[in-house]
Design a protein around this motif. Structure first.
Motif, PDB file in Angstrom:
ATOM      1  N   ASP A   6       0.797  -1.195   0.000  1.00  0.00           N
ATOM      2  CA  ASP A   6       0.000   0.000   0.000  1.00  0.00           C
ATOM      3  C   ASP A   6       0.837   1.255   0.000  1.00  0.00           C
ATOM      4  O   ASP A   6       0.595   2.189  -0.721  1.00  0.00           O
ATOM      5  CB  ASP A   6      -0.857  -0.070   1.241  1.00  0.00           C
ATOM      6  N   THR A   7       1.860   1.250   0.786  1.00  0.00           N
ATOM      7  CA  THR A   7       2.710   2.422   0.807  1.00  0.00           C
ATOM      8  C   THR A   7       4.057   2.024   1.344  1.00  0.00           C
ATOM      9  O   THR A   7       4.172   1.072   2.076  1.00  0.00           O
ATOM     10  CB  THR A   7       2.135   3.526   1.677  1.00  0.00           C
ATOM     11  N   ALA A   8       5.052   2.719   0.983  1.00  0.00           N
ATOM     12  CA  ALA A   8       6.383   2.316   1.389  1.00  0.00           C
ATOM     13  C   ALA A   8       7.268   3.475   1.812  1.00  0.00           C
ATOM     14  O   ALA A   8       8.241   3.796   1.176  1.00  0.00           O
ATOM     15  CB  ALA A   8       7.046   1.576   0.234  1.00  0.00           C
ATOM     16  N   PHE A 137      -5.347   8.689   0.729  1.00  0.00           N
ATOM     17  CA  PHE A 137      -6.120   7.542   1.207  1.00  0.00           C
ATOM     18  C   PHE A 137      -5.363   6.769   2.277  1.00  0.00           C
ATOM     19  O   PHE A 137      -5.898   6.468   3.349  1.00  0.00           O
ATOM     20  CB  PHE A 137      -6.531   6.599   0.061  1.00  0.00           C
ATOM     21  N   HIS A 138      -4.116   6.459   2.010  1.00  0.00           N
ATOM     22  CA  HIS A 138      -3.333   5.775   3.043  1.00  0.00           C
ATOM     23  C   HIS A 138      -3.276   6.608   4.332  1.00  0.00           C
ATOM     24  O   HIS A 138      -3.534   6.107   5.424  1.00  0.00           O
ATOM     25  CB  HIS A 138      -1.916   5.481   2.562  1.00  0.00           C
ATOM     26  N   ASP A 139      -2.920   7.860   4.191  1.00  0.00           N
ATOM     27  CA  ASP A 139      -2.680   8.679   5.382  1.00  0.00           C
ATOM     28  C   ASP A 139      -3.957   8.981   6.160  1.00  0.00           C
ATOM     29  O   ASP A 139      -3.963   8.931   7.390  1.00  0.00           O
ATOM     30  CB  ASP A 139      -1.973   9.981   4.993  1.00  0.00           C
ATOM     31  N   VAL A 140      -5.029   9.301   5.446  1.00  0.00           N
ATOM     32  CA  VAL A 140      -6.249   9.699   6.149  1.00  0.00           C
ATOM     33  C   VAL A 140      -7.081   8.481   6.556  1.00  0.00           C
ATOM     34  O   VAL A 140      -7.429   8.314   7.720  1.00  0.00           O
ATOM     35  CB  VAL A 140      -7.078  10.693   5.305  1.00  0.00           C
ATOM     36  N   GLY A 142      -6.105   5.332   6.613  1.00  0.00           N
ATOM     37  CA  GLY A 142      -5.313   4.379   7.393  1.00  0.00           C
ATOM     38  C   GLY A 142      -4.886   4.900   8.761  1.00  0.00           C
ATOM     39  O   GLY A 142      -4.981   4.182   9.756  1.00  0.00           O
ATOM     40  N   HIS A 143      -4.418   6.143   8.811  1.00  0.00           N
ATOM     41  CA  HIS A 143      -3.815   6.627  10.063  1.00  0.00           C
ATOM     42  C   HIS A 143      -4.749   7.430  10.957  1.00  0.00           C
ATOM     43  O   HIS A 143      -4.663   7.341  12.185  1.00  0.00           O
ATOM     44  CB  HIS A 143      -2.600   7.515   9.753  1.00  0.00           C
ATOM     45  N   VAL A 144      -5.575   8.276  10.352  1.00  0.00           N
ATOM     46  CA  VAL A 144      -6.281   9.256  11.178  1.00  0.00           C
ATOM     47  C   VAL A 144      -7.275   8.629  12.172  1.00  0.00           C
ATOM     48  O   VAL A 144      -7.357   9.083  13.314  1.00  0.00           O
ATOM     49  CB  VAL A 144      -6.912  10.372  10.307  1.00  0.00           C
ATOM     50  N   VAL A 183       2.772   0.980  14.055  1.00  0.00           N
ATOM     51  CA  VAL A 183       1.875   1.956  13.428  1.00  0.00           C
ATOM     52  C   VAL A 183       1.466   1.549  12.009  1.00  0.00           C
ATOM     53  O   VAL A 183       0.333   1.767  11.594  1.00  0.00           O
ATOM     54  CB  VAL A 183       2.541   3.351  13.398  1.00  0.00           C
ATOM     55  N   GLU A 184       2.376   0.968  11.253  1.00  0.00           N
ATOM     56  CA  GLU A 184       2.041   0.618   9.869  1.00  0.00           C
ATOM     57  C   GLU A 184       1.475  -0.801   9.716  1.00  0.00           C
ATOM     58  O   GLU A 184       0.535  -1.010   8.974  1.00  0.00           O
ATOM     59  CB  GLU A 184       3.259   0.785   8.953  1.00  0.00           C
ATOM     60  N   PHE A 185       2.084  -1.776  10.401  1.00  0.00           N
ATOM     61  CA  PHE A 185       1.675  -3.158  10.131  1.00  0.00           C
ATOM     62  C   PHE A 185       1.332  -3.954  11.385  1.00  0.00           C
ATOM     63  O   PHE A 185       1.424  -5.181  11.409  1.00  0.00           O
ATOM     64  CB  PHE A 185       2.748  -3.867   9.279  1.00  0.00           C
TER      65      PHE A 185
HETATM   66 FE    FE Z   1       1.808   5.361   6.846  1.00  0.00          FE
END
Ligand code: FE
Ligand code: HBI
Length: 297
Positions: A6-8, A137-140, A142-144, A183-185
Motif C-alpha cells: 500500500d505504501t512504502a 487515502f493511506h494517510d487519512v 489508514g492513520h487518522v 503503526v504501519e503493520f
Molecule cells: Fe503510513
C-alpha cells in the motif's frame, strides 16, 4: 515496486511533488480541497467503499470507532481542516497536507508536535493497489482513525520525539522498524481474535485479508528488542506480523528511553523478515507459501 503493498515510506527519495503550491520550510502545502476533480473524489469513493466492507471484524475496535467519529465518508476526499477540528478536540492532533514523503527530521518534527503530515494527492485510477508514496487515502483512511485514540495519539507523538533523537544517534533504522511493525503493520489481540491496527494494512485491500486470515505469514508476539532487529519488506506483504496483547502496550513503549536499548543492541544480530527465533512466542507459524511462490516467479 511490486503491486500489492500500500505504501512504502522508508529511506528513499523524497516527494516528487506535482503541480501544487510550493512547500513551506516545514514542507506543508495547502490542501486546496476545491481543486480535487470529480475523478479524484471517485478514486477515494472506490477505495473507501471496498475497504469499509472489508474492515468490520478485521480492524480493531478503536479503528472502527475512530472512523465513525470522524467526518470521513465515501462521498469525497475529506477536508483536512474539518477533520482536524474533531481530532484536536479529541486528542490534540491535527492533519496537515504535504506533497508526499518528507525528510525524516521534518516528519518527526511534525509528529512530535501532534501534526500528522498527510499526502495531499490521491493515487490514479490505474494504481489502486500500487503506490510508492503515501497518498491521502493511506494517510487519512489508514492513520487518522487511530489518532482519535489517546494511546496511539501519545505513542505517535513519542515516536516523533524518539525519531529526532534516534536520528542524532545514528539509530534511525532501528526505530523505524518499530514504527513499521506497529503503526504501519501492527496486529492486536482482541476479544474475538486478531485485529488490525496498522495503517499500512488497514488501507490495503489485499493485505487486509492476508494479514489476518492467510496461512502464509508468521504472527509473533510483539517484543521490542526483537522488532528493532528485524528487517521489513517495503515492496510486498509482510512475511511476519507482530501482535500486541493490548493497545495499551504502546503506552509503555512510548515511555521507553531508547538510548540504552540502542547501546545494548549495537552488535546484536539482525533478522530477515521471515525468520522465526527460538525466543519468539509464535502465534501462527506461517507456511511461507505466498513469498515462496513470489520468489519462484
Ligand atoms: Fe503510513
Ligand atoms: N513522510 N509524508 C511522510 N510520511 C511518512 O510516513 C514518512 C515520511 N518521511 C519519512 C518516513 N516516513 C520514515 O522514513 C520515517 O518514519 C523513518
Amino acid at each position: 515496486m511490486l503491486q500489492t503493498t500500500d505504501t512504502a515510506p522508508a529511506k528513499h527519495g523524497l516527494a516528487a511533488g506535482t503541480d501544487h503550491a510550493p512547500a513551506r520550510p516545514d514542507w506543508t502545502i495547502d490542501q486546496d480541497w476545491g481543486r480535487y476533480s470529480a475523478e479524484e473524489h471517485g478514486v477515494w469513493r472506490t477505495l473507501f467503499e471496498r475497504q469499509s466492507r472489508l474492515l468490520p471484524g478485521r480492524a480493531c475496535d478503536e479503528f472502527i470507532r475512530g472512523m465513525q467519529d470522524l467526518p470521513i465518508g465515501p462521498e469525497q476526499i475529506p477536508d483536512f481542516e474539518q477533520m482536524s477540528k474533531v481530532l484536536r478536540a479529541r486528542t490534540g492532533w491535527e492533519v496537515v497536507a504535504v506533497p508526499g514523503l518528507v525528510p525524516d527530521d521534518v516528519f518527526f518534527e511534525h509528529l512530535a508536535n501532534r501534526r500528522f503530515p498527510a499526502g495531499q494527492f490521491i493515487r490514479k485510477p490505474h494504481e489502486l493497489d500500487y503506490l510508492e508514496e503515501p497518498d491521502v487515502f493511506h494517510d487519512v483512511f489508514g492513520h487518522v482513525p487511530m489518532l482519535m485514540n489517546p494511546v496511539i495519539a501519545d505513542y505517535i507523538q513519542a515516536y516523533g520525539e524518539g525519531g529526532l533523537k534516534a536520528n542524532r544517534l545514528g539509530m534511525l533504522e532501528k526505530l523505524a522498524r518499530v514504527y513499521w511493525y506497529t503503526v504501519e503493520f501492527g496486529l492486536v489481540q482482541q476479544r474475538d481474535g486478531l485485529r488490525i491496527y496498522g495503517a499500512g494494512i488497514a488501507s490495503s485491500f489485499s493485505e487486509t485479508r492476508f494479514a489476518v486470515e492467510d496461512d502464509s505469514p508468521n504472527r509473533v508476539r510483539f517484543e521490542l528488542a526483537r522488532v528493532t532487529q528485524t528487517h521489513y519488506r517495503i515492496d510486498d506483504f509482510q512475511e511476519t506480523y507482530f501482535v500486541l496483547g493490548h493497545l495499551d502496550e504502546l503506552l509503555e513503549l512510548a515511555r521507553i528511553d531508547f538510548a540504552p536499548l540502542y547501546q545494548r543492541l549495537a552488535g546484536a544480530p539482525e533478522h530477515e523478515p521471515g525468520d522465526l527465533l527460538a525466543t519468539d512466542t509464535v502465534l501462527t507459524r506461517g507456511t511461507g507459501r505466498y513469498h515462496t511462490a513470489r520468489r519462484a516467479a
